[in-house]
Design a protein around this motif. Structure first.
Motif, PDB file in Angstrom:
ATOM      1  N   PRO A 164     -38.680-102.398  11.822  1.00  0.00           N
ATOM      2  CA  PRO A 164     -38.198-101.766  10.593  1.00  0.00           C
ATOM      3  C   PRO A 164     -36.847-101.074  10.806  1.00  0.00           C
ATOM      4  O   PRO A 164     -36.599-100.486  11.849  1.00  0.00           O
ATOM      5  N   CYS A 165     -36.004-101.180   9.814  1.00  0.00           N
ATOM      6  CA  CYS A 165     -34.683-100.559   9.887  1.00  0.00           C
ATOM      7  C   CYS A 165     -34.829 -99.035   9.750  1.00  0.00           C
ATOM      8  O   CYS A 165     -35.440 -98.547   8.796  1.00  0.00           O
ATOM      9  N   ASP A 166     -34.291 -98.314  10.715  1.00  0.00           N
ATOM     10  CA  ASP A 166     -34.393 -96.853  10.679  1.00  0.00           C
ATOM     11  C   ASP A 166     -33.497 -96.245   9.606  1.00  0.00           C
ATOM     12  O   ASP A 166     -33.846 -95.271   8.960  1.00  0.00           O
ATOM     13  N   HIS A 167     -32.334 -96.863   9.450  1.00  0.00           N
ATOM     14  CA  HIS A 167     -31.326 -96.302   8.548  1.00  0.00           C
ATOM     15  C   HIS A 167     -31.856 -96.129   7.129  1.00  0.00           C
ATOM     16  O   HIS A 167     -31.606 -95.124   6.479  1.00  0.00           O
ATOM     17  N   CYS A 168     -32.599 -97.136   6.659  1.00  0.00           N
ATOM     18  CA  CYS A 168     -33.071 -97.086   5.269  1.00  0.00           C
ATOM     19  C   CYS A 168     -34.576 -96.839   5.218  1.00  0.00           C
ATOM     20  O   CYS A 168     -35.201 -97.012   4.166  1.00  0.00           O
ATOM     21  N   GLU A 169     -35.153 -96.474   6.356  1.00  0.00           N
ATOM     22  CA  GLU A 169     -36.599 -96.243   6.460  1.00  0.00           C
ATOM     23  C   GLU A 169     -37.393 -97.461   5.974  1.00  0.00           C
ATOM     24  O   GLU A 169     -38.464 -97.330   5.365  1.00  0.00           O
ATOM     25  N   GLY A 170     -36.818 -98.620   6.215  1.00  0.00           N
ATOM     26  CA  GLY A 170     -37.536 -99.845   5.860  1.00  0.00           C
ATOM     27  C   GLY A 170     -37.560-100.177   4.384  1.00  0.00           C
ATOM     28  O   GLY A 170     -38.308-101.040   3.952  1.00  0.00           O
ATOM     29  N   THR A 171     -36.739 -99.480   3.583  1.00  0.00           N
ATOM     30  CA  THR A 171     -36.737 -99.762   2.138  1.00  0.00           C
ATOM     31  C   THR A 171     -35.723-100.829   1.767  1.00  0.00           C
ATOM     32  O   THR A 171     -35.832-101.464   0.719  1.00  0.00           O
ATOM     33  N   GLY A 172     -34.711-101.011   2.602  1.00  0.00           N
ATOM     34  CA  GLY A 172     -33.664-101.970   2.285  1.00  0.00           C
ATOM     35  C   GLY A 172     -32.562-101.387   1.423  1.00  0.00           C
ATOM     36  O   GLY A 172     -31.586-102.060   1.105  1.00  0.00           O
ATOM     37  N   ALA A 173     -32.725-100.112   1.019  1.00  0.00           N
ATOM     38  CA  ALA A 173     -31.740 -99.469   0.132  1.00  0.00           C
ATOM     39  C   ALA A 173     -30.917 -98.435   0.899  1.00  0.00           C
ATOM     40  O   ALA A 173     -31.445 -97.721   1.739  1.00  0.00           O
ATOM     41  N   GLU A 174     -29.642 -98.386   0.554  1.00  0.00           N
ATOM     42  CA  GLU A 174     -28.773 -97.400   1.201  1.00  0.00           C
ATOM     43  C   GLU A 174     -29.272 -95.986   0.897  1.00  0.00           C
ATOM     44  O   GLU A 174     -29.275 -95.117   1.742  1.00  0.00           O
ATOM     45  N   ASP A 175     -29.713 -95.799  -0.333  1.00  0.00           N
ATOM     46  CA  ASP A 175     -30.308 -94.519  -0.706  1.00  0.00           C
ATOM     47  C   ASP A 175     -31.769 -94.774  -1.087  1.00  0.00           C
ATOM     48  O   ASP A 175     -32.051 -95.238  -2.193  1.00  0.00           O
ATOM     49  N   PRO A 176     -32.694 -94.524  -0.156  1.00  0.00           N
ATOM     50  CA  PRO A 176     -34.102 -94.868  -0.409  1.00  0.00           C
ATOM     51  C   PRO A 176     -34.657 -94.246  -1.685  1.00  0.00           C
ATOM     52  O   PRO A 176     -35.567 -94.798  -2.306  1.00  0.00           O
ATOM     53  N   SER A 177     -34.082 -93.110  -2.132  1.00  0.00           N
ATOM     54  CA  SER A 177     -34.630 -92.471  -3.332  1.00  0.00           C
ATOM     55  C   SER A 177     -34.152 -93.168  -4.603  1.00  0.00           C
ATOM     56  O   SER A 177     -34.666 -92.926  -5.689  1.00  0.00           O
ATOM     57  N   ALA A 178     -33.148 -94.062  -4.470  1.00  0.00           N
ATOM     58  CA  ALA A 178     -32.600 -94.731  -5.657  1.00  0.00           C
ATOM     59  C   ALA A 178     -33.256 -96.081  -5.933  1.00  0.00           C
ATOM     60  O   ALA A 178     -32.754 -96.863  -6.713  1.00  0.00           O
TER      61      ALA A 178
END
Ligand SMILES: [Zn+2]
Ligand SMILES: [Zn+2]
Length: 382
Positions: A164-178
């Protein structure tokens, strides 16, 4: 492929030995079915044929009665032809595995493709309660020497896998809250269409075109993983290859496969083992066969010869003295107990057989010739 003459041995197809357990067969089948399923394998033009071959081998070897018949009579003992059975099309692999293995289908298939959002098959339907994602397996190969296979060896394997990508916490989004829910499918990732036929209403489920079946809309993709949710990682695995391992077997390292998300169950690593042949030993099951060249006089008069054998105390190939009794015939086998390969399951070792090959000299001297004529004369009289 349906031509009986061209069929490959079912054990070879699954890459298992003749004494494989039911579980070995299941594992090998799962791995190969995933590898060659046409939904899954878009690169190998023969994937479909290979898949059918694997399926057929499994249908026979997994059934104790069919397996017994196949062992005794070969292909003529079993009447299975998957090409006919699959003529109407090959079911999706999840569906297939569910029908074979039952259960909620944690087949591990395809999950990595979901995360990549783009290639591979999307034909399987995600129904029922959310299940834990399972990472895809990785297949690796190593080659070892005969001695290493006999005595066991430790090897390091370097493999590339996805985590899993650490940068996006595995969400695939630059801003996980968006990350927002897809408005077209209400976040389900699925679209339903209905059509009527003579048999009633058919509801078809397909993947949402708007979100590619993810149920989510990501405005700005993660700059590290590019929206794939995962990043490649190089991992070193230390494996202990057990004494007695055979050419063609696969070792499973649980959890060393791809990891699609932090909550997912990691896939497994399968290491295919190739054992280099050795000029002195031929393996059959767990027994080893060694040819010993014996000259004609030693065979007649008896002799002591040296033969290569396995020294399990020092883990080396050594020489052992073997007594050849007078009058030893060509093809005679001498058994050296417990000098074969270690049984991977159960206890003990196979045996070593020394097979005598009596050598007839191609050229002899004049004197030897005269002696042999004399020998011939004497043989006539007696
Ligand atoms: Zn990322
Ligand atoms: Zn959608």
């Amino acid at each position: 492929m349906s031509n009986r003459k061209n069929k490959r041995d079912y054990y070879d197809v699954l890459g298992v030995s003749k004494d494989a357990t039911e579980n070995d067969i299941k594992l090998a089948y799962r791995r190969l079915a995933r590898k060659f399923h046409p939904d899954m394998n878009k690169t190998d033009p023969n994937a479909k044929e290979k898949f059918i071959e694997v399926q057929e081998a499994y249908e026979v070897l997994n059934d104790p009665d069919k397996r017994r018949n196949y062992d005794r009579f070969g292909f003529s003992g079993v009447d299975v032809n998957m090409s006919d059975i699959f003529s109407g099309g090959i079911p999706g692999i999840d569906e297939l595995f569910r029908s074979i293995f039952g259960g909620g289908g944690s087949s591990g298939f395809g999950d990595i493709f979901d995360s990549f959002g783009g290639f591979g098959s999307r034909s399987r339907s995600r129904t029922r309660a959310p299940r834990r994602q399972v990472g895809q397996d990785i297949e690796a190969h190593i080659e070892i020497d005969f001695e290493e296979a006999m005595f066991g060896v430790k090897k390091d394997i370097e493999l590339e896998r996805y985590t899993p990508c650490d940068h996006c916490e595995g969400t695939g989004a630059e801003d996980p809250s968006a990350v927002t829910s897809c408005p077209k499918c209400q976040g389900t990732g699925k679209m339903r269409t209905m059509s009527r036929s003579g048999f009633g209403t058919i509801i078809r489920e397909s993947e949402c075109y708007n979100c590619n079946g993810t149920g989510q809309i990501i405005k700005k993709k993660c700059k590290v993983c590019g929206g794939k949710k995962m990043v490649p990682e190089t991992k070193k695995i230390h494996v202990k290859i057990p004494s007695g391992v055979e050419d063609g077997v696969h070792l499973k390292v649980q959890g060393a496969g791809h990891i699609p998300s932090k909550q997912a169950i990691p896939g497994d690593l399968y290491i295919g083992i190739r054992v280099h042949p050795n000029e002195h030993f031929i393996r059959r099951g767990n027994d080893l066969y060694t040819r010993a060249d014996v000259d004609i006089v030693s065979a007649i008069l008896g002799d002591k010869i040296k033969v290569p054998t396995l020294d399990y105390k020092n883990n080396i190939i050594t020489e052992k003295e073997l007594e050849i009794p007078p009058g030893t015939q060509h093809g005679t086998e001498f058994r050296i107990k417990n000098r074969g390969a270690t049984y991977l399951r159960g206890k003990g070792k196979g045996d070593q057989y020394i097979v005598v090959a009596v050598e007839i000299p191609k050229e002899i001297s004049k004197e030897q010739r005269e002696l042999l004529f004399k020998y011939k004369e004497l043989s006539k009289k007696s």
